[in-house]
Design a protein around this motif. Structure first.
Motif, PDB file in Angstrom:
ATOM      1  N   LYS A 185      -6.516 -12.483   2.807  1.00  0.00           N
ATOM      2  CA  LYS A 185      -5.773 -12.665   1.566  1.00  0.00           C
ATOM      3  C   LYS A 185      -5.317 -11.295   1.062  1.00  0.00           C
ATOM      4  CE  LYS A 185      -7.223 -16.991   0.348  1.00  0.00           C
ATOM      5  NZ  LYS A 185      -5.994 -17.634   0.806  1.00  0.00           N
ATOM      6  N   THR A 186      -4.288 -11.321   0.245  1.00  0.00           N
ATOM      7  CA  THR A 186      -3.937 -10.107  -0.469  1.00  0.00           C
ATOM      8  C   THR A 186      -4.975  -9.905  -1.565  1.00  0.00           C
ATOM      9  OG1 THR A 186      -1.627 -10.587  -0.069  1.00  0.00           O
ATOM     10  CG2 THR A 186      -2.112  -8.945  -1.760  1.00  0.00           C
ATOM     11  N   VAL A 187      -5.563  -8.709  -1.618  1.00  0.00           N
ATOM     12  CA  VAL A 187      -6.614  -8.447  -2.599  1.00  0.00           C
ATOM     13  C   VAL A 187      -6.233  -7.229  -3.429  1.00  0.00           C
ATOM     14  CG1 VAL A 187      -9.028  -7.827  -2.956  1.00  0.00           C
ATOM     15  CG2 VAL A 187      -8.422  -9.362  -1.090  1.00  0.00           C
ATOM     16  N   ILE A 188      -6.417  -7.345  -4.724  1.00  0.00           N
ATOM     17  CA  ILE A 188      -6.366  -6.151  -5.579  1.00  0.00           C
ATOM     18  C   ILE A 188      -7.764  -5.959  -6.132  1.00  0.00           C
ATOM     19  CG2 ILE A 188      -5.335  -5.049  -7.591  1.00  0.00           C
ATOM     20  CD1 ILE A 188      -2.849  -6.656  -7.115  1.00  0.00           C
ATOM     21  N   PHE A 189      -8.362  -4.821  -5.773  1.00  0.00           N
ATOM     22  CA  PHE A 189      -9.774  -4.603  -6.030  1.00  0.00           C
ATOM     23  C   PHE A 189      -9.938  -3.391  -6.947  1.00  0.00           C
ATOM     24  CE2 PHE A 189     -13.985  -2.987  -5.209  1.00  0.00           C
ATOM     25  CZ  PHE A 189     -14.760  -4.087  -4.901  1.00  0.00           C
ATOM     26  N   VAL A 190     -10.334  -3.649  -8.178  1.00  0.00           N
ATOM     27  CA  VAL A 190     -10.515  -2.567  -9.145  1.00  0.00           C
ATOM     28  C   VAL A 190     -11.946  -2.038  -9.065  1.00  0.00           C
ATOM     29  CG1 VAL A 190     -10.700  -2.064 -11.611  1.00  0.00           C
ATOM     30  CG2 VAL A 190      -8.740  -3.329 -10.740  1.00  0.00           C
ATOM     31  N   THR A 191     -12.086  -0.715  -9.026  1.00  0.00           N
ATOM     32  CA  THR A 191     -13.429  -0.141  -8.943  1.00  0.00           C
ATOM     33  C   THR A 191     -13.432   1.233  -9.588  1.00  0.00           C
ATOM     34  OG1 THR A 191     -15.181   0.567  -7.434  1.00  0.00           O
ATOM     35  CG2 THR A 191     -12.927   0.818  -6.659  1.00  0.00           C
ATOM     36  N   HIS A 192     -14.626   1.749  -9.898  1.00  0.00           N
ATOM     37  CA  HIS A 192     -14.676   3.145 -10.324  1.00  0.00           C
ATOM     38  C   HIS A 192     -15.469   3.977  -9.310  1.00  0.00           C
ATOM     39  CE1 HIS A 192     -18.106   1.263 -12.629  1.00  0.00           C
ATOM     40  NE2 HIS A 192     -18.707   2.076 -11.804  1.00  0.00           N
ATOM     41  N   ASP A 193     -15.699   3.376  -8.140  1.00  0.00           N
ATOM     42  CA  ASP A 193     -16.495   4.032  -7.109  1.00  0.00           C
ATOM     43  C   ASP A 193     -15.552   4.499  -5.989  1.00  0.00           C
ATOM     44  OD1 ASP A 193     -17.919   4.390  -4.697  1.00  0.00           O
ATOM     45  OD2 ASP A 193     -19.602   3.223  -5.482  1.00  0.00           O
ATOM     46  N   ILE A 194     -15.452   5.810  -5.798  1.00  0.00           N
ATOM     47  CA  ILE A 194     -14.481   6.361  -4.836  1.00  0.00           C
ATOM     48  C   ILE A 194     -14.767   5.860  -3.417  1.00  0.00           C
ATOM     49  CG2 ILE A 194     -13.524   8.473  -3.837  1.00  0.00           C
ATOM     50  CD1 ILE A 194     -14.194   9.920  -6.394  1.00  0.00           C
ATOM     51  N   ASP A 195     -16.043   5.942  -3.000  1.00  0.00           N
ATOM     52  CA  ASP A 195     -16.402   5.515  -1.644  1.00  0.00           C
ATOM     53  C   ASP A 195     -16.030   4.061  -1.409  1.00  0.00           C
ATOM     54  OD1 ASP A 195     -17.362   8.003  -1.259  1.00  0.00           O
ATOM     55  OD2 ASP A 195     -19.488   7.469  -1.437  1.00  0.00           O
ATOM     56  N   GLU A 196     -16.320   3.238  -2.427  1.00  0.00           N
ATOM     57  CA  GLU A 196     -16.028   1.812  -2.306  1.00  0.00           C
ATOM     58  C   GLU A 196     -14.524   1.587  -2.142  1.00  0.00           C
ATOM     59  OE1 GLU A 196     -18.268  -1.487  -4.489  1.00  0.00           O
ATOM     60  OE2 GLU A 196     -16.569  -1.133  -5.814  1.00  0.00           O
ATOM     61  N   ALA A 197     -13.734   2.321  -2.923  1.00  0.00           N
ATOM     62  CA  ALA A 197     -12.281   2.164  -2.862  1.00  0.00           C
ATOM     63  C   ALA A 197     -11.759   2.485  -1.466  1.00  0.00           C
ATOM     64  CB  ALA A 197     -11.623   3.064  -3.900  1.00  0.00           C
ATOM     65  N   ILE A 198     -12.280   3.577  -0.876  1.00  0.00           N
ATOM     66  CA  ILE A 198     -11.794   3.991   0.447  1.00  0.00           C
ATOM     67  C   ILE A 198     -12.295   3.039   1.525  1.00  0.00           C
ATOM     68  CG2 ILE A 198     -11.670   5.888   2.109  1.00  0.00           C
ATOM     69  CD1 ILE A 198     -12.433   7.777  -0.202  1.00  0.00           C
ATOM     70  N   LEU A 199     -13.577   2.699   1.442  1.00  0.00           N
ATOM     71  CA  LEU A 199     -14.183   1.846   2.461  1.00  0.00           C
ATOM     72  C   LEU A 199     -13.457   0.507   2.575  1.00  0.00           C
ATOM     73  CD1 LEU A 199     -16.583   1.226   4.428  1.00  0.00           C
ATOM     74  CD2 LEU A 199     -17.779   0.277   2.442  1.00  0.00           C
ATOM     75  N   LEU A 200     -13.068  -0.060   1.410  1.00  0.00           N
ATOM     76  CA  LEU A 200     -12.517  -1.407   1.421  1.00  0.00           C
ATOM     77  C   LEU A 200     -10.999  -1.429   1.598  1.00  0.00           C
ATOM     78  CD1 LEU A 200     -14.549  -2.991  -1.532  1.00  0.00           C
ATOM     79  CD2 LEU A 200     -15.017  -3.212   0.900  1.00  0.00           C
ATOM     80  N   GLY A 201     -10.297  -0.438   1.053  1.00  0.00           N
ATOM     81  CA  GLY A 201      -8.860  -0.598   0.864  1.00  0.00           C
ATOM     82  C   GLY A 201      -7.994  -0.189   2.041  1.00  0.00           C
ATOM     83  N   ASP A 202      -6.829  -0.851   2.175  1.00  0.00           N
ATOM     84  CA  ASP A 202      -5.775  -0.370   3.051  1.00  0.00           C
ATOM     85  C   ASP A 202      -5.045   0.790   2.383  1.00  0.00           C
ATOM     86  OD1 ASP A 202      -6.079  -2.274   5.125  1.00  0.00           O
ATOM     87  OD2 ASP A 202      -5.138  -3.777   3.847  1.00  0.00           O
ATOM     88  N   ARG A 203      -4.955   0.699   1.054  1.00  0.00           N
ATOM     89  CA  ARG A 203      -4.446   1.808   0.264  1.00  0.00           C
ATOM     90  C   ARG A 203      -5.324   1.941  -0.971  1.00  0.00           C
ATOM     91  NH1 ARG A 203       1.546   0.926  -1.352  1.00  0.00           N
ATOM     92  NH2 ARG A 203       0.859  -1.234  -1.593  1.00  0.00           N
ATOM     93  N   VAL A 204      -5.349   3.137  -1.533  1.00  0.00           N
ATOM     94  CA  VAL A 204      -6.063   3.352  -2.783  1.00  0.00           C
ATOM     95  C   VAL A 204      -5.062   3.828  -3.823  1.00  0.00           C
ATOM     96  CG1 VAL A 204      -7.842   4.663  -3.998  1.00  0.00           C
ATOM     97  CG2 VAL A 204      -8.236   3.937  -1.640  1.00  0.00           C
ATOM     98  N   MET A 205      -4.973   3.065  -4.909  1.00  0.00           N
ATOM     99  CA  MET A 205      -4.094   3.461  -5.996  1.00  0.00           C
ATOM    100  C   MET A 205      -4.936   4.206  -7.027  1.00  0.00           C
ATOM    101  SD  MET A 205      -1.535   0.915  -7.979  1.00  0.00           S
ATOM    102  CE  MET A 205      -2.143   0.465  -9.574  1.00  0.00           C
TER     103      MET A 205
END
Lengths: 262, 262
Positions: free
Chosen positions: A183-203
């Motif tokens: 699915k297309t996911v928009i995942f909001v986080t304040h954890d840098i590692d989590e953002a990189i680990l999960l995302g195709d891109r990080v905004m």
């Protein structure tokens, strides 16, 4: 299904006392993309998500969903915490979206059971949420969103209140389910590692008013796991994001030695 | 899980204090520390109660009072819950009716009993109406608070997952406000006892209140105590039954029903 946001602005209040929460946010997602959104607290990332979900109207700008929509909901949101209803048992919570769409009980339970298995809660189907841990409750919220089969999944810091170990396990589970359903996911986080680990891109966003600073491509191959976090590449991206965020965070906590102006 | 020793503790200790007071009272009375004219010993009160039970006097009065309590309770509580939920959910209705409720609620319900007798005549109707009005406001105010205390995130989940107005009411608003509705019901049952006894003092031939009043006029002091004991027993019974019902129907209560909002 793709999502396009054009020039989204959000003001709270009116006239001269109005505060600007979001300022000309424009971006789009690819088909089946996992987009992480990171920013300091108060940067409006939750507000942005609520606007995308249709829970808040933008002051200016448009949100457009494009693509085939075979009768399933446009979006389903996983809320920070407390989004699980304490008065429903686990399976009724998971089946909530289906129930709202009048899917017959037998069918919605069967579908919900499938996702409960995926998050390892099949044997808890008839338990009440208050008997479960916080991590288990967030699994319910994730299963509830996936079983609803939305075009786009919106996740608002779903792991924010979990301890580090539980967080790792749920990140892993999320990646597994996601790779299966794409699915297309928009995942909001304040954890840098989590953002990189999960995302195709990080905004990366900055605060007051909330703005997009940069959108960074993350090129690690999938399936991913914790091991990528010790690669040179990962660390470089992490430092790059931190450099953008540091100025912001310094500004929001005050003091002289953190800000970009020094 | 309740252990054997826990169960003993939860049932034995509360009973211990009650019987302890009665035993102490009995001893003091028998040793001549208490004037039997005002404070007959419990054993004599119980004996008097048993003889009233045998000649049917107790059942007659008890059944009349219970009928008034339950009829008034149902007639007051059901509209109270409905209007309370409605006022909690609709701001317009609340703004319109809140001043009326705020003005009427503090009037002692016994103060309007003469008015009720003028309106409904001296009979069962006016007595039941007094009880009903006493219950109505308590349940209304608590149900309204119950709705207004519902965490906003539950409404957002419901909206995001496409709940209709009816689904919102039956699946979110009603269950989420149940704990406070129960508080209202508990207060209403207590109040209905107060009101019914007061009403029976002045305008009834039968009922626990009438029985107490008649015993005072004929100075049958033991009978008077039987009436007071019956009130205490009823109050205790209501509390225990409601507590059990509450544990069954809202087992999540106390487990983040009203999580702190951010």
């Amino acid at each position: 299904m793709k999502l396009e946001c054009r020039n989204i602005c959000k003001l709270y209040g009116e006239g001269t006392t109005a505060s600007r929460a979001l300022d000309t946010i424009s971006f789009e997602t690819g088909e089946g993309e996992f987009l992480s959104v990171i920013g300091p607290s108060g940067c409006g990332k939750s507000t942005l998500l609520k606007i995308i979900a249709g829970l808040l109207p933008p002051t200016e700008g448009t949100v457009t969903y494009t693509g085939d929509n075979p009768g399933t909901p446009l979006n389903s949101m996983v809320f920070q915490e407390h989004g699980v209803f304490p008065w429903m048992n686990v399976i009724d919570n998971v089946a909530f979206g289906l129930e709202m769409r009048h899917v017959p009980r037998k069918e919605r339970y069967a579908q919900s059971m499938e996702f409960l298995k995926k998050v390892g809660l099949a044997s808890y189907a008839t338990r009440n949420p208050h008997e479960l841990s916080v991590g288990m409750r967030q699994r319910i919220a994730i299963a509830r969103a996936f079983v609803n089969n939305p075009a786009i999944l919106l996740m608002d810091e779903p792991f924010g209140s979990l301890d580090a170990q539980t967080r790792l396990i749920l990140q892993d589970e999320l990646l597994n389910i996601w790779s299966e359903h794409r699915k297309t996911v928009i995942f909001v986080t304040h954890d840098i590692d989590e953002a990189i680990l999960l995302g195709d891109r990080v905004m990366v966003m900055s605060g007051s008013p909330g703005k997009i600073q940069e959108i960074i491509d993350i090129d690690f191959q999938r399936p991913r796991d914790l091991r990528i976090e010790s690669t040179r590449e990962f660390i470089d991206i992490r430092i790059r994001i931190w450099n953008i965020l540091r100025a912001e965070v310094g500004r929001s906590i005050g003091g002289d030695n953190h800000g970009a102006g020094n | 899980m309740v252990q054997g020793t826990d169960r003993a503790r939860y049932t034995v200790l509360p009973l211990l204090s009650l019987t302890g007071i009665l035993v102490l009272w009995e001893i003091c009375g028998r040793m001549g520390f208490l004037n039997p004219l005002f404070f007959p010993v419990p054993s004599r009160i119980i004996a008097s109660g048993i003889s009233m039970l045998l000649d049917g006097e107790m059942q007659e009065n008890l059944s009349v009072t219970l009928f008034r309590v339950f009829a008034g309770f149902l007639l007051g509580t059901i509209p109270g819950i409905l209007l309370g939920l409605f006022m909690g959910a609709s701001e317009r209705t609340r703004l319109l009716l809140d001043p009326v409720v705020a003005a009427l609620y503090p009037i002692p319900k016994l103060a309007i009993f003469p008015l009720l007798m003028i309106i409904f005549g001296i009979g069962e109707t006016s007595r039941i109406a007094a009880v009903a009005i006493g219950c109505f406001f308590l349940v209304l105010i608590n149900s309204m608070a119950g709705v207004r205390n519902i965490s906003r995130v539950y409404f957002e989940v419901a909206e995001n997952y496409g709940a209709s107005q009816w689904q919102l009411l039956t699946r979110i608003i009603l269950p989420a406000s149940l704990p406070l509705i129960f508080t209202g019901i508990r207060l209403a049952l207590g109040t209905s006892l107060i009101v019914v006894v007061g009403v029976e003092f002045v305008s009834a031939n039968y009922g626990i209140g009438a029985m107490i009043w008649n015993s005072w006029e004929t100075f049958e002091i033991e009978k008077l105590y039987v009436g007071i004991f019956l009130c205490a027993l009823l109050g205790l019974l209501f509390t225990v039954v409601l507590k059990k019902a509450e544990e069954r129907i809202t087992p999540w209560f106390g487990h983040q029903v009203f999580p702190d909002q951010e």
